[in-house]
Enzyme design. Structure first.
Site, PDB file in Angstrom:
ATOM      1  N   HIS A 169      -1.578  10.718  -2.432  1.00 32.29           N
ATOM      2  CA  HIS A 169      -2.825  10.130  -1.939  1.00 32.29           C
ATOM      3  C   HIS A 169      -3.876  11.177  -1.630  1.00 32.29           C
ATOM      4  O   HIS A 169      -5.005  11.102  -2.102  1.00 32.29           O
ATOM      5  CB  HIS A 169      -2.569   9.280  -0.687  1.00 32.29           C
ATOM      6  CG  HIS A 169      -3.825   8.722  -0.094  1.00 32.29           C
ATOM      7  ND1 HIS A 169      -4.582   9.398   0.851  1.00 32.29           N
ATOM      8  CD2 HIS A 169      -4.493   7.567  -0.340  1.00 32.29           C
ATOM      9  CE1 HIS A 169      -5.638   8.676   1.165  1.00 32.29           C
ATOM     10  NE2 HIS A 169      -5.613   7.557   0.458  1.00 32.29           N
TER      11      HIS A 169
ATOM     12  N   HIS B 154       0.834  -1.198   0.000  1.00 28.35           N
ATOM     13  CA  HIS B 154       0.000   0.000   0.000  1.00 28.35           C
ATOM     14  C   HIS B 154       0.872   1.252   0.000  1.00 28.35           C
ATOM     15  O   HIS B 154       1.683   1.460   0.912  1.00 28.35           O
ATOM     16  CB  HIS B 154      -0.888  -0.030   1.253  1.00 28.35           C
ATOM     17  CG  HIS B 154      -1.844   1.091   1.366  1.00 28.35           C
ATOM     18  ND1 HIS B 154      -1.927   1.879   2.494  1.00 28.35           N
ATOM     19  CD2 HIS B 154      -2.779   1.558   0.513  1.00 28.35           C
ATOM     20  CE1 HIS B 154      -2.873   2.774   2.335  1.00 28.35           C
ATOM     21  NE2 HIS B 154      -3.411   2.614   1.141  1.00 28.35           N
TER      22      HIS B 154
END
Length: 275
Positions: free
Chosen positions: A86, A44
């Protein structure tokens, strides 16, 4: 003369060998993805435990750790440059402030990425820079944080890595736009309940679908098996924290044995041991 020729050719031969080994590496991962249900581990935001998330150094570390796929977050700057970030803003992860899509690439390059709140020497990478590192070496999950499909397509096509990418979004219309332009692309839709898997299969014919822990049930697994799709699930948050505090491989295997074959994690060093 012969010796000089050998010296000249040697670097080129080594470079060619490096390229071939890289291609073999990603081909092996793709074969695993398409033709097996063996566990695949996804890092991730790359190896973000050790390095700034979505950074080049974190990508390199994730590859070294032996994960199968690296998840990267895709956004586009005000002047059309595709970058890795992100959040909607750069506030949390960099030394700057502001909305990514309202900022220019030149401004972003003046910033430095943070790791655990402290500045590093790492810059915000472009998607092109990231794909130069991953090409031929590992698959990439493109977590679309933007609906600016054309800008992303331009980079992907120029880098010639379509078959090494997995396009992910909860917005199925964005995924449809990618599939329309790249019919052979790997699409992974997010689903929010078991019955959506059938709809996802009908619309995208995916090899994998993203599910949530709330419906990680025998019914969901049975539907996935019926349509021959892999189940991607997150270990992010509580599960990863538990694994860090108490690395219980037996419990982790039991959790995965319920049917998920792809696990996304912030702790790839633990989950890669289960492959």
């Amino acid at each position: 003369m012969y010796l000089n020729t050998k010296r000249i050719l040697a670097p080129f031969l080594l470079f060619f060998l490096f390229i071939q080994l890289g291609l073999a590496q990603v081909d092996e991962i793709k074969d695993k993805f398409l033709n097996s249900y063996d566990l695949m581990v996804i890092a991730h935001r790359a190896a973000n435990q050790n390095f700034p998330e979505n950074s080049i150094i974190a990508i390199e570390e994730a590859i070294r750790m032996g994960v199968d796929i690296i998840e990267l977050d895709i956004r586009v700057t005000a002047d059309g440059v595709v970058v890795l970030m992100h959040d909607q803003t750069v506030d949390r992860t960099t030394t700057g402030t502001g909305d990514v899509e309202a900022l220019t690439y030149s401004y972003l390059q003046s910033l430095r990425l943070l790791h655990k709140g402290k500045p590093t020497n790492e810059k915000i990478p472009t998607l092109e820079e990231a794909l130069k590192v991953t090409k031929g070496r590992i698959m990439v999950d493109m977590d679309m944080k933007t609906d600016k499909v054309d800008e992303v397509l331009e980079v992907v096509k120029a880098m010639d890595v379509v078959d090494e990418l997995l396009f992910f979004d909860s917005d199925w219309d964005v995924l449809a736009a990618f599939q329309e332009s790249l019919p052979d692309a790997f699409i992974m839709p997010r689903t929010y309940k078991a019955k959506e898997i059938k709809k996802a299969v009908k619309r995208f014919n995916p090899r994998a679908v993203h599910i949530g822990p709330s419906f990680y049930t025998p019914k969901t697994v049975a539907i996935a098996k019926k349509y021959g799709v892999r189940l991607w699930i997150n270990a992010l948050g509580k599960i990863d924290r538990n694994m860090l505090a108490n690395p219980d491989e037996e419990w982790a295997r039991e959790w995965l044995n319920k049917g998920a074959t792809m696990v996304q994690t912030d702790v790839p060093s633990f989950w890669t041991k289960l492959k």
